[in-house]
Write an enzyme that holds these catalytic residues in place. Structure first.
Site, PDB file in Angstrom:
ATOM      1  N   CYS A  32     -67.638  51.963  32.974  1.00 15.88           N
ATOM      2  CA  CYS A  32     -67.982  51.659  31.620  1.00 15.88           C
ATOM      3  C   CYS A  32     -69.382  51.132  31.678  1.00 15.88           C
ATOM      4  O   CYS A  32     -69.960  51.191  32.643  1.00 15.88           O
ATOM      5  CB  CYS A  32     -67.024  50.661  30.799  1.00 15.88           C
ATOM      6  SG  CYS A  32     -66.972  48.981  31.462  1.00 15.88           S
ATOM      7  N   ASN A  81     -69.169  46.830  33.178  1.00 16.97           N
ATOM      8  CA  ASN A  81     -68.068  46.539  33.997  1.00 16.97           C
ATOM      9  C   ASN A  81     -67.405  45.137  33.776  1.00 16.97           C
ATOM     10  O   ASN A  81     -67.209  44.462  34.656  1.00 16.97           O
ATOM     11  CB  ASN A  81     -68.694  46.599  35.418  1.00 16.97           C
ATOM     12  CG  ASN A  81     -67.585  46.717  36.430  1.00 16.97           C
ATOM     13  OD1 ASN A  81     -67.853  46.339  37.780  1.00 16.97           O
ATOM     14  ND2 ASN A  81     -66.461  47.559  36.214  1.00 16.97           N
ATOM     15  N   CYS A 120     -65.333  44.553  30.706  1.00 15.80           N
ATOM     16  CA  CYS A 120     -64.215  44.928  29.681  1.00 15.80           C
ATOM     17  C   CYS A 120     -63.511  46.285  29.948  1.00 15.80           C
ATOM     18  O   CYS A 120     -62.449  45.997  30.612  1.00 15.80           O
ATOM     19  CB  CYS A 120     -64.776  45.243  28.421  1.00 15.80           C
ATOM     20  SG  CYS A 120     -65.662  43.865  27.516  1.00 15.80           S
ATOM     21  N   ARG A 121     -63.875  47.289  29.635  1.00 19.54           N
ATOM     22  CA  ARG A 121     -62.837  48.593  29.716  1.00 19.54           C
ATOM     23  C   ARG A 121     -62.777  48.764  31.037  1.00 19.54           C
ATOM     24  O   ARG A 121     -61.502  49.012  31.523  1.00 19.54           O
ATOM     25  CB  ARG A 121     -63.762  49.602  28.801  1.00 19.54           C
ATOM     26  CG  ARG A 121     -63.640  49.067  27.360  1.00 19.54           C
ATOM     27  CD  ARG A 121     -64.341  50.290  26.779  1.00 19.54           C
ATOM     28  NE  ARG A 121     -65.873  50.025  26.987  1.00 19.54           N
ATOM     29  CZ  ARG A 121     -66.989  50.898  26.256  1.00 19.54           C
ATOM     30  NH1 ARG A 121     -66.494  52.076  25.715  1.00 19.54           N
ATOM     31  NH2 ARG A 121     -68.047  50.554  26.252  1.00 19.54           N
ATOM     32  N   SER A 122     -63.673  49.133  31.929  1.00 17.70           N
ATOM     33  CA  SER A 122     -63.386  49.445  33.210  1.00 17.70           C
ATOM     34  C   SER A 122     -62.606  48.499  34.376  1.00 17.70           C
ATOM     35  O   SER A 122     -61.763  49.159  34.848  1.00 17.70           O
ATOM     36  CB  SER A 122     -64.547  49.861  33.959  1.00 17.70           C
ATOM     37  OG  SER A 122     -65.770  49.114  34.212  1.00 17.70           O
ATOM     38  N   ASP A 151     -65.478  50.414  22.634  1.00 14.63           N
ATOM     39  CA  ASP A 151     -66.017  49.149  23.212  1.00 14.63           C
ATOM     40  C   ASP A 151     -65.486  47.936  22.261  1.00 14.63           C
ATOM     41  O   ASP A 151     -65.918  47.719  21.187  1.00 14.63           O
ATOM     42  CB  ASP A 151     -67.394  49.002  23.255  1.00 14.63           C
ATOM     43  CG  ASP A 151     -68.241  48.172  24.099  1.00 14.63           C
ATOM     44  OD1 ASP A 151     -67.528  46.920  24.568  1.00 14.63           O
ATOM     45  OD2 ASP A 151     -69.362  48.051  24.043  1.00 14.63           O
TER      46      ASP A 151
END
Length: 162
Positions: free
Chosen positions: A11, A14, A16-18, A130
Site C-alpha cells: 500500500c 505500509n 494501514c492496509r498492507s 485508504d
C-alpha cells in the site's frame, strides 16, 4: 521448512492496509496448515513511515478481530520482484506504481490487486479504500475487504503449493 511461495502486500505507507492484509493472510495460511510453505510480508510504495509501527487504529481493529499486529513499516524495492511470487497491491494507484517499478514483463505479471481475488467484489471497484484520514470504522471496513480478498487468495495459493 523453506517457503515455496513468497507474497508481499503493498500500500502507500505500509502502516494501514498492507499490514492488515499481511496479518489476515498469515492467519489464513496458519489455519490451512500452509504457514511454513508460504512467506508473507508487506511494504509501502514510499518511505514516509519506514521504521514506524502499524497505525494504532489498524492494530486495535486487528487485535479486536483476533489477529496478530506486530509490524514495522518499510518501502518496497524493485529488486524484491526477483524473490517474490506475488506482489499484491491494495489499490489501483499502488498497482500503477508497482508496474512502473517492474523491470520485465515477468515481474509485472506478479502484480495483482487484492480484491481481484474476492468473488464478491464489483469488477469496477477493486480498491481497498485508504482509512488513514478517517475513523476506526474505516479500518473495520478495510479488515472486511482484506478478509474477503485473502480468502480468495488462499484458494489460489492452495492450487499452487498443493
Amino acid at each position: 521448512m523453506v517457503p515455496v511461495m513468497r507474497i508481499c502486500f503493498v500500500c502507500t505507507g505500509n502502516i494501514c492496509r498492507s499490514p492488515m492484509a499481511e496479518q489476515v493472510m498469515r492467519e489464513r495460511l496458519a489455519e490451512a496448515g500452509l504457514e511454513g510453505l508460504v512467506a508473507v510480508d508487506s511494504a509501502g510504495t514510499g518511505s514516509w513511515h519506514e521504521g514506524d509501527p502499524a497505525d494504532e487504529r489498524a492494530v486495535r481493529v486487528l487485535r479486536k478481530a483476533g489477529y496478530g499486529s506486530g509490524h514495522v513499516a518499510r518501502q518496497f524495492h524493485p529488486e524484491w520482484f526477483r524473490r517474490l511470487d506475488l506482489v499484491i497491491a491494495l489499490d489501483q494507484g499502488h498497482e500503477r506504481v508497482l508496474r512502473r517499478l517492474a523491470r520485465t514483463p515477468e515481474e509485472a505479471a506478479k502484480i495483482r490487486l487484492l480484491r481481484s481475488y474476492d468473488p464478491g467484489a464489483d469488477a469496477g471497484e477493486l480498491d481497498v479504500p485508504d482509512p488513514y484520514y478517517g475513523d476506526e470504522a474505516g479500518f473495520e471496513e478495510v479488515l472486511r475487504l482484506c478478509e474477503a480478498g485473502c480468502d480468495g487468495l488462499l484458494a489460489e495459493v492452495r492450487s499452487q503449493v498443493g
